[in-house]
Design an enzyme around this catalytic site. Structure first.
Site, PDB file in Angstrom:
ATOM      1  N   HIS A  41       5.393   9.663   1.890  1.00 28.68           N
ATOM      2  CA  HIS A  41       6.062  10.235   2.977  1.00 28.68           C
ATOM      3  C   HIS A  41       5.189  12.107   2.623  1.00 28.68           C
ATOM      4  CE1 HIS A  41       7.781  12.377  -0.356  1.00 28.68           C
ATOM      5  NE2 HIS A  41       7.860  13.421   0.013  1.00 28.68           N
ATOM      6  N   HIS A 128      -1.525  15.674   3.454  1.00 26.86           N
ATOM      7  CA  HIS A 128      -2.030  14.442   3.030  1.00 26.86           C
ATOM      8  C   HIS A 128      -1.008  13.921   2.027  1.00 26.86           C
ATOM      9  CE1 HIS A 128      -1.399  17.390  -0.551  1.00 26.86           C
ATOM     10  NE2 HIS A 128      -1.027  16.140  -1.140  1.00 26.86           N
TER      11      HIS A 128
END
Length: 188
Positions: A41, A128
Site C-alpha cells: 500500500h 513510495h
C-alpha cells in the site's frame, strides 16, 4: 491501543507488475526482507499506537479531507533506495503524481491530525512503495546494478479514489492489516 496508519490501496493488476519487479530483485541474492505483495500500500501517514477513543476523531478529520480531495492520478515508475546506493536500507518503487494533489493531501492530514495530538512528519513526504528492507550489505553491488537497470521502468498508472484508515497488528509471520474505515474523494 490500536496501531494504525492512513494509506491508499494499490490495484491488483499493478501489484502483479510490482511482484515481477520484486522477483527480479530477489534473484540478486541480496539480504532483503521482502514486503508481501498482497499487503502493499501507499502509506500517507503512520499514526502509531492510537487510543480507541481517538479513532472517531481521526475518522471525522479524514472524511472532511477526503471530501475536499479530487481523484488522484498516480504513476508507478522505477526503483530506488533510501537513503542512498552506498548504504541502501529500503528498496522501493517510485510513486509519481504530477498535480501536487498527493503532496497536498499528505500535508493537510499532517496539519489537521497535529491538532489532535499527532506529531507532524519531520522528513519531507516521499511517496513510495516498499519492495523490501535491506538487512545487510551482502551482494549490494548486484542490487545496485539492477537498480540502475530499472530506475526508469514504468510499472503502470492508476487513479486513487479513496484513503483508508488501517489497523496494523504485528505478528511473527508479518504485519496483518485490517481496514477500519474508507473515505472516498469528493471527485471534484
Amino acid at each position: 491501543m490500536i496501531r494504525s496508519f492512513i494509506s491508499i490501496d494499490i490495484p491488483d493488476e499493478l501489484k502483479n507488475a510490482i511482484k515481477a519487479l520484486q522477483e527480479m530483485f530477489r534473484k540478486c541474492d541480496a539480504d532483503v526482507r521482502w514486503t508481501r505483495i498482497e499487503a502493499m500500500h501507499l502509506t500517507l501517514k503512520f499514526l502509531g499506537n492510537v487510543e480507541e477513543k481517538q479513532i472517531e476523531e481521526i475518522k471525522i478529520i479524514l472524511k472532511e479531507i477526503a471530501l475536499q480531495t479530487p481523484l488522484i492520478n498516480i504513476k508507478l515508475n522505477g526503483a530506488g533506495v533510501f537513503p542512498n546506493q552506498k548504504l541502501p536500507r529500503v528498496l522501493w518503487v517510485d510513486v509519481i503524481e504530477d498535480d501536487g494533489i498527493l503532496d497536498n493531501l499528505q500535508k493537510r492530514m499532517d496539519a489537521e491530525l497535529s491538532k489532535i495530538g499527532f506529531e507532524k512528519e519531520k522528513r519531507d513526504f516521499k511517496p513510495h512503495l516498499t519492495l523490501g528492507r535491506i538487512r545487510s550489505q551482502k551482494d549490494r553491488e548486484r542490487l545496485v546494478k539492477l537498480l540502475e537497470e530499472n530506475k526508469d521502468k514504468e510499472l503502470g498508472f492508476f487513479t486513487a479514489s479513496d484513503i483508508k484508515l488501517m489497523k496494523s497488528e504485528l505478528r511473527p509471520e508479518g504485519s496483518v492489516y485490517t481496514e477500519l474505515a474508507r473515505f472516498g474523494f469528493g471527485r471534484s
